[in-house]
Design a protein around this motif. Structure first.
Motif, mmCIF file in Angstrom:
data_model
loop_
_atom_site.group_PDB
_atom_site.id
_atom_site.type_symbol
_atom_site.label_atom_id
_atom_site.label_comp_id
_atom_site.label_asym_id
_atom_site.label_seq_id
_atom_site.Cartn_x
_atom_site.Cartn_y
_atom_site.Cartn_z
ATOM 1 N N ASN A 78 112.569 56.039 81.015
ATOM 2 C CA ASN A 78 113.968 56.425 81.209
ATOM 3 C C ASN A 78 114.885 55.218 81.368
ATOM 4 O O ASN A 78 115.990 55.344 81.918
ATOM 5 N N GLN A 79 114.437 54.055 80.922
ATOM 6 C CA GLN A 79 115.212 52.808 80.944
ATOM 7 C C GLN A 79 115.622 52.401 82.352
ATOM 8 O O GLN A 79 116.718 51.902 82.590
ATOM 9 N N LYS A 80 114.679 52.587 83.309
ATOM 10 C CA LYS A 80 114.955 52.243 84.700
ATOM 11 C C LYS A 80 113.954 51.226 85.228
ATOM 12 O O LYS A 80 113.629 51.213 86.413
ATOM 13 N N GLY A 81 113.475 50.354 84.352
ATOM 14 C CA GLY A 81 112.610 49.266 84.781
ATOM 15 C C GLY A 81 113.435 48.101 85.284
ATOM 16 O O GLY A 81 114.581 47.915 84.870
ATOM 17 N N LEU A 82 112.858 47.320 86.183
ATOM 18 C CA LEU A 82 113.593 46.199 86.771
ATOM 19 C C LEU A 82 113.262 44.853 86.120
ATOM 20 O O LEU A 82 114.147 44.069 85.823
ATOM 21 N N MET A 83 111.991 44.604 85.933
ATOM 22 C CA MET A 83 111.532 43.280 85.512
ATOM 23 C C MET A 83 111.577 43.121 83.991
ATOM 24 O O MET A 83 111.456 44.096 83.248
ATOM 25 N N ASP A 84 111.716 41.877 83.538
ATOM 26 C CA ASP A 84 111.661 41.599 82.102
ATOM 27 C C ASP A 84 110.346 42.089 81.501
ATOM 28 O O ASP A 84 110.317 42.581 80.371
ATOM 29 N N SER A 85 109.257 41.954 82.263
ATOM 30 C CA SER A 85 107.955 42.397 81.756
ATOM 31 C C SER A 85 107.925 43.913 81.565
ATOM 32 O O SER A 85 107.239 44.411 80.664
ATOM 33 N N ASP A 86 108.667 44.653 82.375
ATOM 34 C CA ASP A 86 108.753 46.103 82.209
ATOM 35 C C ASP A 86 109.441 46.445 80.892
ATOM 36 O O ASP A 86 109.007 47.329 80.152
ATOM 37 N N VAL A 87 110.530 45.745 80.597
ATOM 38 C CA VAL A 87 111.265 45.960 79.356
ATOM 39 C C VAL A 87 110.382 45.586 78.166
ATOM 40 O O VAL A 87 110.339 46.304 77.162
ATOM 41 N N ALA A 88 109.654 44.482 78.292
ATOM 42 C CA ALA A 88 108.769 44.051 77.207
ATOM 43 C C ALA A 88 107.695 45.104 76.939
ATOM 44 O O ALA A 88 107.361 45.378 75.782
ATOM 45 N N LEU A 89 107.181 45.699 77.989
ATOM 46 C CA LEU A 89 106.160 46.734 77.837
ATOM 47 C C LEU A 89 106.698 47.901 77.014
ATOM 48 O O LEU A 89 106.012 48.442 76.151
ATOM 49 N N MET A 90 107.941 48.268 77.234
ATOM 50 C CA MET A 90 108.524 49.400 76.512
ATOM 51 C C MET A 90 108.993 49.021 75.107
ATOM 52 O O MET A 90 109.345 49.881 74.320
ATOM 53 N N SER A 91 108.969 47.736 74.785
ATOM 54 C CA SER A 91 109.320 47.322 73.421
ATOM 55 C C SER A 91 108.104 47.347 72.505
ATOM 56 O O SER A 91 108.224 47.126 71.306
ATOM 57 N N ASP A 92 106.934 47.624 73.073
ATOM 58 C CA ASP A 92 105.699 47.683 72.302
ATOM 59 C C ASP A 92 105.258 49.141 72.160
ATOM 60 O O ASP A 92 105.180 49.853 73.167
ATOM 61 N N PRO A 93 104.967 49.605 70.944
ATOM 62 C CA PRO A 93 104.543 51.003 70.770
ATOM 63 C C PRO A 93 103.332 51.383 71.625
ATOM 64 O O PRO A 93 103.256 52.514 72.115
ATOM 65 N N LEU A 94 102.400 50.466 71.827
ATOM 66 C CA LEU A 94 101.249 50.761 72.688
ATOM 67 C C LEU A 94 101.683 50.986 74.133
ATOM 68 O O LEU A 94 101.138 51.839 74.826
ATOM 69 N N GLY A 95 102.659 50.223 74.576
ATOM 70 C CA GLY A 95 103.176 50.394 75.932
ATOM 71 C C GLY A 95 103.842 51.746 76.105
ATOM 72 O O GLY A 95 103.631 52.436 77.108
ATOM 73 N N VAL A 96 104.644 52.130 75.131
ATOM 74 C CA VAL A 96 105.321 53.427 75.189
ATOM 75 C C VAL A 96 104.289 54.557 75.152
ATOM 76 O O VAL A 96 104.379 55.519 75.918
ATOM 77 N N GLU A 97 103.290 54.410 74.284
ATOM 78 C CA GLU A 97 102.240 55.433 74.185
ATOM 79 C C GLU A 97 101.492 55.566 75.516
ATOM 80 O O GLU A 97 101.274 56.679 76.006
ATOM 81 N N TYR A 98 101.137 54.427 76.106
ATOM 82 C CA TYR A 98 100.406 54.489 77.372
ATOM 83 C C TYR A 98 101.275 55.083 78.479
ATOM 84 O O TYR A 98 100.820 55.907 79.269
ATOM 85 N N ALA A 99 102.536 54.670 78.543
ATOM 86 C CA ALA A 99 103.437 55.185 79.574
ATOM 87 C C ALA A 99 103.560 56.703 79.461
ATOM 88 O O ALA A 99 103.516 57.415 80.473
ATOM 89 N N THR A 100 103.687 57.188 78.254
ATOM 90 C CA THR A 100 103.794 58.627 78.035
ATOM 91 C C THR A 100 102.531 59.340 78.507
ATOM 92 O O THR A 100 102.603 60.372 79.193
ATOM 93 N N GLU A 101 101.381 58.789 78.167
ATOM 94 C CA GLU A 101 100.106 59.383 78.587
ATOM 95 C C GLU A 101 99.948 59.352 80.110
ATOM 96 O O GLU A 101 99.459 60.314 80.703
ATOM 97 N N ALA A 102 100.358 58.258 80.723
ATOM 98 C CA ALA A 102 100.238 58.140 82.179
ATOM 99 C C ALA A 102 101.087 59.174 82.895
ATOM 100 O O ALA A 102 100.675 59.747 83.897
ATOM 101 N N VAL A 103 102.282 59.420 82.372
ATOM 102 C CA VAL A 103 103.165 60.418 82.975
ATOM 103 C C VAL A 103 102.569 61.817 82.793
ATOM 104 O O VAL A 103 102.624 62.651 83.703
ATOM 105 N N GLN A 104 101.970 62.059 81.632
ATOM 106 C CA GLN A 104 101.392 63.376 81.358
ATOM 107 C C GLN A 104 100.103 63.622 82.140
ATOM 108 O O GLN A 104 99.786 64.765 82.465
ATOM 109 N N ASP A 105 99.344 62.553 82.420
ATOM 110 C CA ASP A 105 98.067 62.703 83.129
ATOM 111 C C ASP A 105 97.955 61.624 84.205
ATOM 112 O O ASP A 105 97.247 60.635 84.043
ATOM 113 N N PRO A 106 98.667 61.804 85.329
ATOM 114 C CA PRO A 106 98.693 60.765 86.365
ATOM 115 C C PRO A 106 97.324 60.496 86.996
ATOM 116 O O PRO A 106 97.069 59.385 87.451
#
Length: 142
Positions: A78-106
């Motif tokens: 939801n574009q509410k990360g603080l650190m540069d590394s958080d933004v970098a993670l969401m700029s990578d398709p693998l990061g977005v895929e993992y984040a989505t999976e983590a939210v769906q299956d905590p």
């Protein structure tokens, strides 16, 4: 790569000095603007908590800063990360895929985090990239 993505969720708990993300908030790329990748309402809320003249104040690392959970990834999506590394993670398709999976299956996320931490704990100190006595200093390997 998965362990690195999972390990980033260590930002789910604790607090950060506002200075850790000051540039994203107040002077993105030296342009005296807020990072446009940051949710605008979130940015305004942060500015109230982290005024320009006091970067030493603290801010919770995510919206549930006292709880280690997958909300960290929900915040990033939801574009509410603080650190540069958080933004970098969401700029990578693998990061977005993992984040989505983590939210769906905590629960799976918590298991994967534990596994990644065990693997990291097994890195031998003699490894060229092993443990540092002082995290702020890169120590020569002997």
């Amino acid at each position: 790569m998965d362990d690195l993505i999972v390990g980033g969720s260590g930002h789910s708990i604790g607090q950060l000095h506002c200075g850790a993300f000051f540039e994203r908030l107040w002077d993105f790329q030296g342009q005296n603007i807020t990072d446009p990748s940051m949710d605008p309402e979130f940015a305004e809320s942060l500015k109230a908590q982290c005024p320009r003249d006091n970067p030493l104040l603290f801010k919770g690392a995510d919206s549930t800063n006292a709880t280690f959970d997958a909300v960290y990834y929900s915040d990033l999506l939801n574009q509410k990360g603080l650190m540069d590394s958080d933004v970098a993670l969401m700029s990578d398709p693998l990061g977005v895929e993992y984040a989505t999976e983590a939210v769906q299956d905590p629960y799976s996320f918590l298991f994967e985090f534990g596994t990644a931490m065990i693997k990291m704990g097994n890195i031998p100190a003699s490894d060229p990239y092993g443990w540092r006595k002082n995290c702020a200093v890169i120590e020569p390997c002997n």
